[in-house]
Design a protein around this motif. Structure first.
Motif, mmCIF file in Angstrom:
data_model
loop_
_atom_site.group_PDB
_atom_site.id
_atom_site.type_symbol
_atom_site.label_atom_id
_atom_site.label_comp_id
_atom_site.label_asym_id
_atom_site.label_seq_id
_atom_site.Cartn_x
_atom_site.Cartn_y
_atom_site.Cartn_z
ATOM 1 N N GLY A 175 0.814 -1.202 0.000
ATOM 2 C CA GLY A 175 0.000 0.000 0.000
ATOM 3 C C GLY A 175 0.849 1.253 0.000
ATOM 4 N N PHE A 176 1.933 1.242 0.757
ATOM 5 C CA PHE A 176 2.835 2.400 0.803
ATOM 6 C C PHE A 176 3.446 2.658 -0.569
ATOM 7 C CE2 PHE A 176 6.802 4.623 1.930
ATOM 8 C CZ PHE A 176 6.313 5.612 2.779
ATOM 9 N N ALA A 177 3.901 1.591 -1.213
ATOM 10 C CA ALA A 177 4.478 1.734 -2.552
ATOM 11 C C ALA A 177 3.456 2.292 -3.534
ATOM 12 C CB ALA A 177 5.014 0.390 -3.042
ATOM 13 N N ASP A 178 2.241 1.768 -3.486
ATOM 14 C CA ASP A 178 1.201 2.241 -4.401
ATOM 15 C C ASP A 178 0.828 3.689 -4.107
ATOM 16 O OD1 ASP A 178 1.233 -0.261 -5.505
ATOM 17 O OD2 ASP A 178 -0.640 -0.937 -4.594
ATOM 18 N N GLY A 179 0.838 4.058 -2.827
ATOM 19 C CA GLY A 179 0.566 5.444 -2.474
ATOM 20 C C GLY A 179 1.622 6.388 -3.002
ATOM 21 N N LEU A 180 2.863 5.900 -3.057
ATOM 22 C CA LEU A 180 3.949 6.688 -3.649
ATOM 23 C C LEU A 180 3.902 6.672 -5.173
ATOM 24 C CD1 LEU A 180 7.105 5.712 -1.526
ATOM 25 C CD2 LEU A 180 5.874 7.882 -1.474
ATOM 26 N N GLY A 181 3.235 5.645 -5.732
ATOM 27 C CA GLY A 181 3.206 5.500 -7.186
ATOM 28 C C GLY A 181 4.459 4.846 -7.733
ATOM 29 N N VAL A 182 5.072 3.930 -6.928
ATOM 30 C CA VAL A 182 6.291 3.242 -7.359
ATOM 31 C C VAL A 182 6.098 1.740 -7.171
ATOM 32 C CG1 VAL A 182 7.716 5.223 -6.726
ATOM 33 C CG2 VAL A 182 7.403 3.357 -5.078
ATOM 34 N N GLU A 183 6.980 0.960 -7.787
ATOM 35 C CA GLU A 183 6.963 -0.490 -7.599
ATOM 36 C C GLU A 183 7.553 -0.846 -6.238
ATOM 37 O OE1 GLU A 183 5.680 -2.800 -9.590
ATOM 38 O OE2 GLU A 183 4.997 -1.253 -10.997
ATOM 39 N N LEU A 184 6.970 -1.857 -5.581
ATOM 40 C CA LEU A 184 7.530 -2.302 -4.314
ATOM 41 C C LEU A 184 8.872 -2.979 -4.548
ATOM 42 C CD1 LEU A 184 7.386 -2.778 -1.280
ATOM 43 C CD2 LEU A 184 5.975 -4.797 -1.719
ATOM 44 N N GLY A 185 8.902 -3.946 -5.452
ATOM 45 C CA GLY A 185 10.154 -4.593 -5.834
ATOM 46 C C GLY A 185 10.970 -5.059 -4.643
ATOM 47 N N ASN A 186 12.258 -4.716 -4.658
ATOM 48 C CA ASN A 186 13.151 -5.147 -3.579
ATOM 49 C C ASN A 186 13.255 -4.100 -2.479
ATOM 50 O OD1 ASN A 186 14.672 -3.150 -4.727
ATOM 51 N ND2 ASN A 186 16.462 -4.424 -5.187
ATOM 52 N N GLN A 187 12.298 -3.178 -2.442
ATOM 53 C CA GLN A 187 12.322 -2.149 -1.391
ATOM 54 C C GLN A 187 11.755 -2.678 -0.068
ATOM 55 O OE1 GLN A 187 11.924 2.172 -3.215
ATOM 56 N NE2 GLN A 187 10.269 0.888 -4.002
ATOM 57 N N MET A 188 11.255 -3.907 -0.086
ATOM 58 C CA MET A 188 10.822 -4.567 1.142
ATOM 59 C C MET A 188 11.823 -5.664 1.483
ATOM 60 S SD MET A 188 7.249 -6.603 2.024
ATOM 61 C CE MET A 188 7.562 -7.957 0.873
ATOM 62 N N ILE A 189 12.290 -5.673 2.738
ATOM 63 C CA ILE A 189 13.215 -6.722 3.173
ATOM 64 C C ILE A 189 12.573 -7.546 4.286
ATOM 65 C CG2 ILE A 189 15.263 -5.402 2.534
ATOM 66 C CD1 ILE A 189 15.662 -4.850 5.572
ATOM 67 N N ASP A 190 12.950 -8.810 4.314
ATOM 68 C CA ASP A 190 12.567 -9.709 5.396
ATOM 69 C C ASP A 190 13.606 -9.528 6.491
ATOM 70 O OD1 ASP A 190 11.957 -11.741 7.137
ATOM 71 O OD2 ASP A 190 12.213 -13.369 5.684
ATOM 72 N N SER A 191 13.250 -8.783 7.532
ATOM 73 C CA SER A 191 14.235 -8.419 8.550
ATOM 74 C C SER A 191 14.367 -9.461 9.647
ATOM 75 C CB SER A 191 13.865 -7.079 9.182
ATOM 76 O OG SER A 191 12.684 -7.203 9.949
ATOM 77 N N GLY A 192 13.380 -10.384 9.747
ATOM 78 C CA GLY A 192 13.346 -11.255 10.897
ATOM 79 C C GLY A 192 12.947 -10.465 12.132
ATOM 80 N N GLN A 193 13.021 -11.099 13.302
ATOM 81 C CA GLN A 193 12.566 -10.453 14.531
ATOM 82 C C GLN A 193 13.652 -10.268 15.574
ATOM 83 O OE1 GLN A 193 8.949 -12.167 16.050
ATOM 84 N NE2 GLN A 193 7.894 -12.020 14.088
ATOM 85 N N ASP A 194 14.867 -10.684 15.269
ATOM 86 C CA ASP A 194 15.966 -10.474 16.201
ATOM 87 C C ASP A 194 16.453 -9.023 16.097
ATOM 88 O OD1 ASP A 194 19.290 -10.543 16.315
ATOM 89 O OD2 ASP A 194 18.272 -11.601 17.940
ATOM 90 N N PRO A 195 16.440 -8.268 17.191
ATOM 91 C CA PRO A 195 16.774 -6.840 17.113
ATOM 92 C C PRO A 195 18.133 -6.547 16.478
ATOM 93 C CG PRO A 195 15.811 -7.349 19.243
ATOM 94 C CD PRO A 195 16.027 -8.664 18.557
ATOM 95 N N ALA A 196 19.155 -7.308 16.853
ATOM 96 C CA ALA A 196 20.489 -7.075 16.302
ATOM 97 C C ALA A 196 20.508 -7.341 14.800
ATOM 98 C CB ALA A 196 21.519 -7.946 17.014
ATOM 99 N N GLU A 197 19.803 -8.391 14.376
ATOM 100 C CA GLU A 197 19.749 -8.723 12.954
ATOM 101 C C GLU A 197 18.990 -7.652 12.175
ATOM 102 O OE1 GLU A 197 20.870 -10.844 9.670
ATOM 103 O OE2 GLU A 197 21.484 -11.153 11.753
ATOM 104 N N ILE A 198 17.901 -7.150 12.748
ATOM 105 C CA ILE A 198 17.148 -6.083 12.082
ATOM 106 C C ILE A 198 18.041 -4.865 11.890
ATOM 107 C CG2 ILE A 198 15.241 -4.449 12.351
ATOM 108 C CD1 ILE A 198 13.736 -6.677 13.870
ATOM 109 N N GLN A 199 18.741 -4.479 12.938
ATOM 110 C CA GLN A 199 19.629 -3.313 12.843
ATOM 111 C C GLN A 199 20.677 -3.511 11.758
ATOM 112 O OE1 GLN A 199 21.350 -2.144 16.592
ATOM 113 N NE2 GLN A 199 22.805 -0.717 15.660
#
Length: 315
Positions: A175-199
């Motif tokens: 929804g954010f990508a569509d609101g911007l009018g751009v492709e989502l593509g690789n702009q979304m990452i799977d960060s996991g839930q471990d805080p250090a890994e996310i950082q």
């Protein structure tokens, strides 16, 4: 008791009086809320607190259950166990229809009234026989956030998805990508839930994509480590940063100008209202005719006084 809780208590008492005074005393109703959240996700404290408050005010028994690690197969078993215990109603998230629809339908078929909250859609709730849906339309919330960011000059972004197995999370990013009018593509990452890994993953993405205009996080689990990542990179306050949901660190970051806005889906209402609805349905046969949208609402630095007092507890 502060003004907020006085208001809530007076409202509950007044509603009971309107619905028949002493006739509204408890009839032994018991409701079980089953979430998909792991124990580590502090955002769900608001859900737990609202559930407890609703139980107290409506004079019913309530229980909160969840899979400790967030495993959805475990959640499916918990729903089955909750149904087998014979509650008057089940309030549950629909984080993944493929995994959870079966046990929820089985509960409905067994005569248990179900309300879907937080995750899923009104359409999915209707398909599995739930009474209604209480939550935030996630795609619409993301789209509104994207439009807001586009108006602020954002053209590219990183969406830090800490719960990528949940379709609702991906809908926020899309929804954010569509609101911007751009492709989502690789702009979304799977960060996991471990805080250090996310950082680390946020820092790696921004180092590899230095022209990124904005960062979008999906709740405290991903927002809190992202705040640390941006601070370490010297980008805090310089890169456009929006987030879903609220929490203590998020509120502080909004106040400090590090986060532009937080999208409040009002989880208090997602847990509180289903208990009120189910109780009145079982006592008086009344049921709202529509689903209830609990959000979205944008919280900015201009509206932090009450929010900051209740962040992480009731907001």
């Amino acid at each position: 008791m502060n003004g907020f809780f006085k208001t809530m208590a007076v409202t509950a008492v007044a509603a009971a009086a309107l619905l028949g005074g002493t006739a509204a005393q408890a009839d032994g109703e018991r409701y079980v809320l089953v979430s998909h959240a792991p124990d580590s996700d502090s955002w769900w404290n608001t859900i737990k607190n609202a559930l407890a408050l609703a139980g107290e005010q409506m004079d019913v028994e309530v229980e909160y259950r969840n899979p400790p690690t967030g495993d959805l197969a475990d959640m499916a078993r918990i729903i089955e166990q909750a149904a087998a215990s014979g509650p008057d109603g089940i309030i549950t998230t629909l984080a993944d229809p493929d995994v959870l629809s079966g046990p929820i339908r089985a509960a409905v078929d067994a005569g248990i009234d179900v309300i879907i909250m937080n995750s899923g859609t009104p359409e999915q709730a209707r398909e599995i026989g739930a009474l209604m849906y209480v939550g935030q339309p996630e795609y619409d919330a993301g789209f509104a956030a994207g439009q807001r960011a586009a108006g602020d000059g954002v053209g590219s972004f990183l969406c830090v998805n800490h719960y990528i197995n949940s379709p609702s999370s991906t809908q926020r990013c899309q929804g954010f990508a569509d609101g911007l009018g751009v492709e989502l593509g690789n702009q979304m990452i799977d960060s996991g839930q471990d805080p250090a890994e996310i950082q680390n993953r946020v820092m790696a993405y921004l180092n590899a994509n230095p022209d990124t205009d904005a960062v979008l996080t999906l709740g405290p689990t991903s927002a809190d480590p992202t705040i640390l990542a941006l601070d370490q990179m010297g980008l805090a306050g310089d890169i456009y940063f929006g987030t879903f949901d609220l929490g203590g660190d998020i509120v502080d970051a909004i106040r400090d100008g590090v986060i532009e806005w937080g999208i409040d889906q009002q989880p208090f209402l997602q847990a509180y209202l289903p208990v009120v609805v189910l109780t009145n349905y079982h006592r008086y046969g009344v049921l709202p005719g529509n689903n209830i949208n609990s959000g979205p609402g944008f919280v900015t630095a201009d509206a932090l006084d009450l929010v900051s007092q209740l962040a992480g507890e009731y907001r």
